[in-house]
Design an enzyme around this catalytic site. Structure first.
Site, PDB file in Angstrom:
ATOM      1  N   CYS A  90      36.564  40.328  -8.728  1.00  0.00           N
ATOM      2  CA  CYS A  90      37.454  40.719  -9.831  1.00  0.00           C
ATOM      3  C   CYS A  90      38.570  39.715 -10.088  1.00  0.00           C
ATOM      4  O   CYS A  90      39.182  39.734 -11.154  1.00  0.00           O
ATOM      5  CB  CYS A  90      38.068  42.090  -9.559  1.00  0.00           C
ATOM      6  SG  CYS A  90      36.859  43.415  -9.399  1.00  0.00           S
ATOM      7  N   HIS A 356      37.725  46.445 -17.917  1.00  0.00           N
ATOM      8  CA  HIS A 356      37.792  45.409 -16.884  1.00  0.00           C
ATOM      9  C   HIS A 356      36.492  44.604 -16.897  1.00  0.00           C
ATOM     10  O   HIS A 356      35.559  44.896 -16.151  1.00  0.00           O
ATOM     11  CB  HIS A 356      38.008  46.106 -15.536  1.00  0.00           C
ATOM     12  CG  HIS A 356      38.010  45.230 -14.333  1.00  0.00           C
ATOM     13  ND1 HIS A 356      38.279  43.876 -14.374  1.00  0.00           N
ATOM     14  CD2 HIS A 356      37.765  45.520 -13.019  1.00  0.00           C
ATOM     15  CE1 HIS A 356      38.216  43.387 -13.138  1.00  0.00           C
ATOM     16  NE2 HIS A 356      37.889  44.354 -12.308  1.00  0.00           N
ATOM     17  N   CYS A 386      43.479  43.276  -7.386  1.00  0.00           N
ATOM     18  CA  CYS A 386      42.758  43.555  -6.152  1.00  0.00           C
ATOM     19  C   CYS A 386      41.353  42.984  -6.300  1.00  0.00           C
ATOM     20  O   CYS A 386      40.869  42.766  -7.411  1.00  0.00           O
ATOM     21  CB  CYS A 386      42.711  45.050  -5.872  1.00  0.00           C
ATOM     22  SG  CYS A 386      41.774  46.022  -7.083  1.00  0.00           S
TER      23      CYS A 386
END
Length: 400
Positions: A90, A356, A386
Site C-alpha cells: 500500500c 484506495h 500503513c
C-alpha cells in the site's frame, strides 16, 4: 541538493469491480493519461524527463511486464524515457516519490515522474500470490493474519467501538462530499476514451447519503474469517491480553476498492528552470518502519516519528496530515499515538470515502495534501500509510 515537486496529477477513482466505470480502461492507459495530461498542462519538452517510477501492487496480467515502461511508451514522451515498477504494497505510490527524491538528491537523476497505478477491477487484490500470505511455513511462525483481522485487533486493543469507527467513516464521507462540492480536488483529471470523451469525471465511490445509522446495519466483514478460519486464535496467541477480538470493521468503514493512477513531477532546481516551472514543494524527509506482522497496520505513527526526527521537526510543526484510511482504526490510532486532532488529518476525506487504489494511493494523498496546503496558505504536510506485512511509510513536504 534539494528534490522539488513541480506538480501532481491524479485520475478520478472508479469503483474497482465489474460495474465500475473504469473497468474497460487498461491500467497502462490510465497511467498514460496522467502522463499526457502533465505534458499538455505545462507544454514542456518531454525529452528532459529521464525516468518513470510507478508503484503497482498486483504486477501480473494487465499490470505485469513493467507497467511503468509500458505507460512511458504509450505516453508519447519518446523512446528515451525509461520506466521501473515497484511494490511496497500500500505504500508503493509514496515509495515511488521517495525513491525519485533520493535519485534527485544524490545527483543521479535530474527529472523524474513518480507515482502509481492500480486497476483493482481488472487485477484483483492478491492475484500475484506470494509466500507472505500463501506459504504456511512463513505465515504460521510469523502469526500472520489477514489485514482485516489486524484492523479489528487494533480496534480491540485501543478501545475503538463499532460506533467509534462508524462515526469516523461517516465523517470521511461527509468531508469528501463537501470537498467534491467545493471543487477542492484540483489535481484531478477525468479519464477519457479513445475519442477523448469523458468516461468518468468524478470520484465514483463518494456516498454523500451515508449515515451512521446506515453504517450500523452493515455486518462485520471479518468475523467469520476470524472465528471459522481460526485467525482470531492466531492473533490472540500473539496478544494474549486480548480475550476476544471485537469485529468492528466492514465495507463501510474500510477503504473502498477502486481503480486509479497518479503522478508527481520531481526534479532539481535546474531541471525546473529548464522546463520553465516553479517548484511547489520540496521533500524534507522520508522514512519507513517495520512492525509486528500480526497487528501489521500500526506503522504510520513510528514511521512519521522517524521522518519528523530526520527533518528536525516535531508533530506541532506539521500543518496538515494525510493518513491513509485503510481501515478506520488505522487512522484513529495514528491520531491517538501522535496526539493529532482530527481537524488536521484527512480534511477532505480519505480512502473510506474516496477509495484506495493500492499502488497509486500514496501519490494521490501527496497531490491532495499539496492542493490543500496551498488553498489554506499553509506550509508543511506529512503523508503516511500503513503497509501489509507490517510496515509504515511517511514523507514530509514543505511549500516553496
Amino acid at each position: 541538493m534539494e528534490a522539488y515537486i513541480y506538480d501532481a496529477l491524479r485520475t478520478v477513482r472508479g469503483k474497482g469491480n465489474k460495474k465500475g466505470a473504469l473497468m474497460g480502461v487498461t491500467p497502462t492507459d490510465m497511467a498514460s493519461q496522467v502522463l499526457v495530461s502533465l505534458k499538455e498542462k505545462h507544454n514542456f519538452d518531454p525529452t528532459l524527463v529521464e525516468d518513470v517510477i510507478l508503484g503497482c501492487v498486483g504486477q501480473v496480467m494487465d499490470q505485469g511486464a513493467n507497467i511503468a515502461k509500458s505507460a512511458a511508451q504509450q505516453s508519447g514522451y519518446g523512446d528515451h524515457l525509461c520506466g521501473v515498477s515497484l511494490n511496497r504494497f500500500c505504500g508503493s505510490g509514496l515509495e515511488a516519490i521517495n525513491q525519485a527524491a533520493a535519485y534527485v538528491k544524490s545527483g543521479f537523476r535530474q527529472l523524474i515522474i513518480a507515482g502509481g497505478v492500480e486497476s483493482m477491477s481488472r487485477v484483483k487484490m492478491g492475484s500475484d500470490g506470494g509466500g507472505m500470505f500463501m506459504d504456511p511455513a512463513l505465515a504460521i511462525p510469523g502469526n500472520i493474519v489477514p489485514q482485516g483481522i489486524s484492523a479489528d485487533l487494533i480496534a480491540t486493543r485501543d478501545g475503538f467501538s463499532r460506533n467509534d469507527v462508524d462515526q469516523f467513516a461517516y465523517e470521511s464521507q461527509m468531508r469528501a462530499a463537501a470537498a467534491e462540492k467545493a471543487g477542492y480536488f484540483t489535481s484531478r483529471i477525468s479519464v477519457k476514451d479513445i475519442n477523448g470523451i469523458d468516461i468518468l469525471n468524478t470520484d465514483e465511490n463518494i456516498r454523500p447519503s451515508t449515515t451512521v445509522e446506515g453504517l450500523a446495519k452493515l455486518n462485520p466483514s471479518f468475523a467469520m474469517m476470524g472465528e471459522m478460519a481460526g485467525f482470531d486464535a492466531v492473533a490472540i496467541d500473539k496478544y494474549p491480553e486480548v480475550e476476544e477480538i471485537h469485529h468492528v470493521h466492514h465495507a463501510g468503514n474500510s477503504s473502498a476498492i477502486v481503480d486509479g493512477a497518479a503522478i508527481t513531477l520531481i526534479g532539481t532546481k535546474e531541471a525546473g528552470q529548464a522546463l520553465g516551472l516553479k517548484p511547489r514543494f520540496k521533500i524534507r524527509a522520508a522514512a519507513i518502519h517495520g512492525t509486528d506482522p500480526t497487528i501489521m497496520l500500526v506503522g504510520p505513527a513510528p514511521a512519521s516519528q522517524k521522518a519528523l526526527k530526520q527533518a528536525g521537526m516535531n508533530v506541532n510543526d506539521i500543518d496538515l496530515f494525510e493518513c491513509n484510511e485503510a481501515f478506520a482504526a488505522v487512522a484513529m490510532r495514528f491520531m491517538q499515538q501522535l496526539n493529532v486532532p482530527h481537524d488536521k488529518v484527512n480534511v477532505n476525506g480519505g480512502a473510506i470515502a474516496l477509495g484506495h487504489p493500492l499502488g497509486a494511493t500514496g501519490c494521490m494523498l501527496t497531490g491532495t495534501l499539496m492542493d490543500e496546503l496551498e488553498r489554506r496558505d499553509l506550509n508543511t504536510g506529512l503523508i503516511t500509510l500503513c503497509i501489509g506485512g507490517g510496515m509504515g511509510i511517511a514523507t514530509i513536504i514543505e511549500r516553496v
